[in-house]
Design an enzyme around this catalytic site. Structure first.
Site, mmCIF file in Angstrom:
data_model
loop_
_atom_site.group_PDB
_atom_site.id
_atom_site.type_symbol
_atom_site.label_atom_id
_atom_site.label_comp_id
_atom_site.label_asym_id
_atom_site.label_seq_id
_atom_site.Cartn_x
_atom_site.Cartn_y
_atom_site.Cartn_z
ATOM 1 N N HIS A 1 0.879 -1.205 -0.090
ATOM 2 C CA HIS A 1 -0.065 0.153 0.182
ATOM 3 C C HIS A 1 0.807 1.324 -0.037
ATOM 4 O O HIS A 1 0.313 2.423 -0.604
ATOM 5 C CB HIS A 1 -1.044 0.078 1.042
ATOM 6 C CG HIS A 1 -1.939 -0.944 1.042
ATOM 7 N ND1 HIS A 1 -2.979 -1.268 2.044
ATOM 8 C CD2 HIS A 1 -2.298 -1.789 -0.082
ATOM 9 C CE1 HIS A 1 -3.978 -2.208 1.733
ATOM 10 N NE2 HIS A 1 -3.687 -2.538 0.371
ATOM 11 N N ASP B 1 -7.460 -5.507 -1.370
ATOM 12 C CA ASP B 1 -6.481 -4.541 -1.055
ATOM 13 C C ASP B 1 -5.867 -3.838 -2.159
ATOM 14 O O ASP B 1 -6.759 -3.879 -3.140
ATOM 15 C CB ASP B 1 -5.270 -5.390 -0.351
ATOM 16 C CG ASP B 1 -4.650 -6.272 -1.526
ATOM 17 O OD1 ASP B 1 -5.082 -6.466 -2.538
ATOM 18 O OD2 ASP B 1 -3.363 -6.725 -1.166
#
Length: 260
Positions: A89, A144
């Site tokens: 991320h 995600d």
């Protein structure tokens, strides 16, 4: 680094990031995630880079997380996958917020985290043979890479729900039709077309384009009054900057602007 998970090639102000694990269908493992963040930071900070392109090697763009690695973690899967997601991320966020345009050239199937990477581009070009799948719930997992944030904004909540809950495969033409990607390109023309788009963006007013990126993302959660204030501040800043002055001067002189 020997056989890096992602390679970097800089030409004419354009950074080409290539996912380089074709033997693993460019799946995401810890090295991949670390490398993505490392290169995203380099691309964001290097003033000589004016546009970034992300593509894959081999027959796949990216099939998502490396399931073999998930399995190998055994009882430590929660900690291992959490650490991998957070590392991944960081790279995603840097690419999404850097002050230069970002193009994705989707050369093959994109699933899971690969779907998140594919739709991250300001311009997302897809090969005609590519297809897109959420894939997470098929193996008992959840999205995600920002998929749950981007999908409702790009294609609407209903379509996002269908993609995430059913894992229905979306072909390239349907993906373009629903707004998941920008447009479809013949497989053998993908790199050429991505290069042409990136070249045009790299020659453009990248500081103004950076402000456009921010305005578009911020608009999702802003009320009209707030967004109007942001637009006023942004266009004023752009008008006073070198790019704005050059653009106006070129328009009045009836010549092409020189933003570089």
């Amino acid at each position: 680094m020997n056989n890096p998970a992602i390679t970097l090639d800089i030409r004419d102000g354009i950074a080409w990031l290539t996912l380089a694990r074709p033997e693993k269908r460019n799946s995401v493992d810890p090295e991949f995630a670390f490398r993505l963040n490392e290169l995203a930071e380099q691309c964001a900070e290097d003033a000589n880079i004016r546009c970034v392109v992300l593509t894959g090697s081999g027959k796949f763009f990216c099939v998502g997380g490396d399931i073999d690695a998930f399995s190998a973690a055994g009882e430590d899967a929660e900690a291992a996958v959490g650490a991998l997601a957070r590392s991944f991320h960081r790279g995603i966020h840097r690419l999404a917020t850097m002050e230069k345009p970002f193009v994705t050239a989707i050369n093959g199937p994109a699933a899971g985290a690969g779907l998140s990477l594919a739709i991250l581009g300001d311009i997302a070009l897809t090969a005609a043979s590519a297809h897109f799948t959420s894939a997470y719930s098929a193996v008992g997992l959840t999205p995600d890479g920002g998929a749950s944030w981007w999908l409702p904004r790009l294609i609407g909540m209903r379509r996002a729900q269908e993609m995430i809950f059913t894992n229905r495969r979306i072909g390239a033409e349907e993906a373009a039709g629903m707004g998941l990607v920008t447009r479809v390109v013949a497989d053998d023309r993908l790199r050429t077309e991505a290069s042409a788009v990136a070249s045009t963006l790299a020659k453009g007013p990248i500081r103004a384009l950076a402000r456009c990126r921010s305005l578009l993302v911020e608009s999702v959660n802003a009320d009209l009054s707030t967004q109007l204030d942001r637009e006023a501040a942004s266009i004023a800043e752009s008008a006073g900057a070198a790019e704005g002055r050059e653009g106006v001067a070129a328009f009045l002189a009836k010549r092409p602007p020189h933003f570089v």
